[in-house]
Design a protein around this motif. Structure first.
Motif, short mmCIF file in Angstrom:
data_model
loop_
_atom_site.label_atom_id
_atom_site.label_comp_id
_atom_site.label_asym_id
_atom_site.label_seq_id
_atom_site.Cartn_x
_atom_site.Cartn_y
_atom_site.Cartn_z
N GLU A 1 0.41 -1.01 -0.25
CA GLU A 1 -0.14 -0.17 0.06
C GLU A 1 0.78 1.22 -0.48
O GLU A 1 0.93 1.90 -0.78
CB GLU A 1 -0.73 0.47 1.34
N LYS A 2 1.39 1.38 0.51
CA LYS A 2 2.72 2.57 0.91
C LYS A 2 3.73 2.75 -0.31
O LYS A 2 3.44 3.51 -1.63
CB LYS A 2 3.58 1.85 1.97
N ALA A 3 3.95 1.69 -0.96
CA ALA A 3 4.51 1.18 -2.88
C ALA A 3 3.51 1.71 -3.36
O ALA A 3 4.34 2.58 -4.36
CB ALA A 3 4.92 0.53 -2.91
N SER A 4 1.83 1.55 -3.48
CA SER A 4 1.56 2.28 -4.51
C SER A 4 0.69 3.55 -4.92
O SER A 4 0.41 3.69 -5.38
CB SER A 4 0.28 1.18 -3.99
N LYS A 5 1.65 4.26 -3.18
CA LYS A 5 1.80 4.90 -3.18
C LYS A 5 2.37 6.64 -4.17
O LYS A 5 3.26 7.45 -4.56
CB LYS A 5 1.85 5.99 -2.09
N ILE A 6 3.80 5.37 -4.68
CA ILE A 6 5.07 5.73 -4.94
C ILE A 6 5.11 5.37 -6.69
O ILE A 6 5.26 6.35 -7.57
CB ILE A 6 6.66 5.11 -4.74
N SER A 7 4.55 4.60 -6.62
CA SER A 7 3.83 4.31 -8.41
C SER A 7 3.43 3.01 -8.59
O SER A 7 3.03 2.17 -7.32
CB SER A 7 5.74 3.12 -8.64
N GLN A 8 2.64 2.46 -9.63
CA GLN A 8 1.31 1.33 -9.80
C GLN A 8 2.53 0.27 -10.27
O GLN A 8 1.83 -0.26 -10.27
CB GLN A 8 0.82 1.75 -10.47
N ASN A 9 3.41 -0.10 -10.52
CA ASN A 9 4.63 -1.31 -11.01
C ASN A 9 4.83 -1.75 -9.50
O ASN A 9 6.43 -1.07 -9.27
CB ASN A 9 5.12 -0.62 -11.85
N ILE A 10 4.33 -2.54 -8.68
CA ILE A 10 5.04 -3.25 -7.62
C ILE A 10 6.05 -4.34 -7.43
O ILE A 10 4.92 -5.44 -8.81
CB ILE A 10 4.57 -2.72 -6.64
N HIS A 11 6.93 -4.94 -7.50
CA HIS A 11 7.28 -5.77 -7.34
C HIS A 11 7.74 -6.74 -5.93
O HIS A 11 8.88 -5.70 -5.08
CB HIS A 11 8.45 -6.34 -8.27
N VAL A 12 7.18 -7.80 -5.36
CA VAL A 12 7.70 -8.15 -4.19
C VAL A 12 8.19 -9.50 -4.70
O VAL A 12 7.72 -10.37 -5.93
CB VAL A 12 6.47 -8.57 -3.82
N ILE A 13 9.41 -9.32 -3.94
CA ILE A 13 10.51 -10.65 -3.49
C ILE A 13 10.59 -10.60 -2.21
O ILE A 13 10.59 -10.71 -1.31
CB ILE A 13 11.73 -10.13 -4.05
N SER A 14 9.84 -12.31 -1.95
CA SER A 14 9.15 -13.06 -1.38
C SER A 14 10.77 -13.70 -0.56
O SER A 14 10.32 -14.46 -1.85
CB SER A 14 7.82 -13.42 -1.19
N PHE A 15 10.47 -13.98 0.95
CA PHE A 15 11.47 -15.74 0.88
C PHE A 15 10.64 -16.41 1.37
O PHE A 15 9.25 -16.56 1.41
CB PHE A 15 12.03 -15.26 2.43
N ALA A 16 10.68 -17.80 0.65
CA ALA A 16 10.30 -19.55 0.85
C ALA A 16 9.17 -19.27 -0.15
O ALA A 16 8.41 -20.50 -0.88
CB ALA A 16 10.35 -20.26 1.97
N THR A 17 7.87 -18.39 0.89
CA THR A 17 6.61 -18.86 -0.22
C THR A 17 6.26 -17.49 -1.32
O THR A 17 6.14 -16.26 0.10
CB THR A 17 5.40 -19.72 0.47
#
Length: 229
Positions: A101-117
């Motif tokens: 949600e915080k990232a969406s206020k900066i850009s509409q292109n968001i990439h989440v890099i998660s550990f394990a799952t």
């Protein structure tokens, strides 16, 4: 009693010791919550992505922790390398959603890099926030770096991930948001302190039994409980 026995007794009355391994952003967030636990424990933070048992044991020997705290691939490696308890910071789905949600206020292109799952929240956040949310998963720091390198090539991208990911993003001037929260750090420390107490109690019982069996000059008779009915 021997010097080791006296040392074990002294440890029972001293503060618990918590050793924290983490990358810069993780360490800074952890530091912000440690003040409320100062009466219960001593803390030492090591900013590092651990990679060898030699490096780990050097810090273990110097500080003598009752528990180790870390996150992600760091925590998984430490769990496999250490005999003392390790508490891994758990990221909640709410943590992930709030970071996106915080990232969406900066850009509409968001990439989440998660550990394990992969995160369920990340999968649902796109529609809710009217954003393009992609997700990658890693198991090792090397995989995280590779995933970051690929994702960072996208135009106007904002990263969401663990401290390693945020550190990589900062080095490349890519905006990022840490997926950990203050509340998750507090819960992690509370769980770690409980593990530390249990670890000390087991060590105390082991030291007493060892002394009774090996060093006591008084004869000892050990009897199993019998059912008198």
């Amino acid at each position: 009693m021997s010097d080791n026995d006296l040392k074990n007794n002294a440890l029972q009355t001293s503060k618990l010791r918590v050793l924290i391994f983490g990358y810069k952003e993780f360490s800074q967030l952890m530091s912000s919550v440690l003040g409320r636990f100062r009466e219960q424990a001593e803390f030492r933070i090591v900013d590092a992505i651990v990679g060898t048992t030699f490096e780990i044991k050097k810090h273990i020997s110097a500080f003598g922790p009752d528990v180790v705290v870390s996150a992600g691939s760091n925590a998984r490696y430490l769990e496999s390398a250490l005999s003392i308890p390790v508490e891994s910071l758990s990221t909640t789905e709410l943590d992930v959603y709030e970071a996106i949600e915080k990232a969406s206020k900066i850009s509409q292109n968001i990439h989440v890099i998660s550990f394990a799952t992969p995160s369920i929240a990340a999968q649902l956040a796109g529609a809710k926030l009217n954003a393009s949310v992609e997700q990658s998963v890693y198991l090792t720091p090397e995989q995280a770096r590779e995933q970051f390198y690929i994702a960072s090539k996208k135009a106007d991208v904002v990263m969401v991930g663990a401290s390693l990911v945020c550190g990589l993003a900062a080095s490349k001037d890519v905006p990022s948001f840490l997926v950990y929260s203050e509340s998750s750090c507090v819960l992690t420390i509370e769980n770690a302190l409980q593990k530390a107490r249990e670890w000390r109690e087991r060590n105390r019982e082991h030291a007493i039994m060892s002394w009774l069996m090996d060093k006591s000059k008084t004869p000892i008779i050990m009897i199993d409980g019998l059912d008198e009915s």
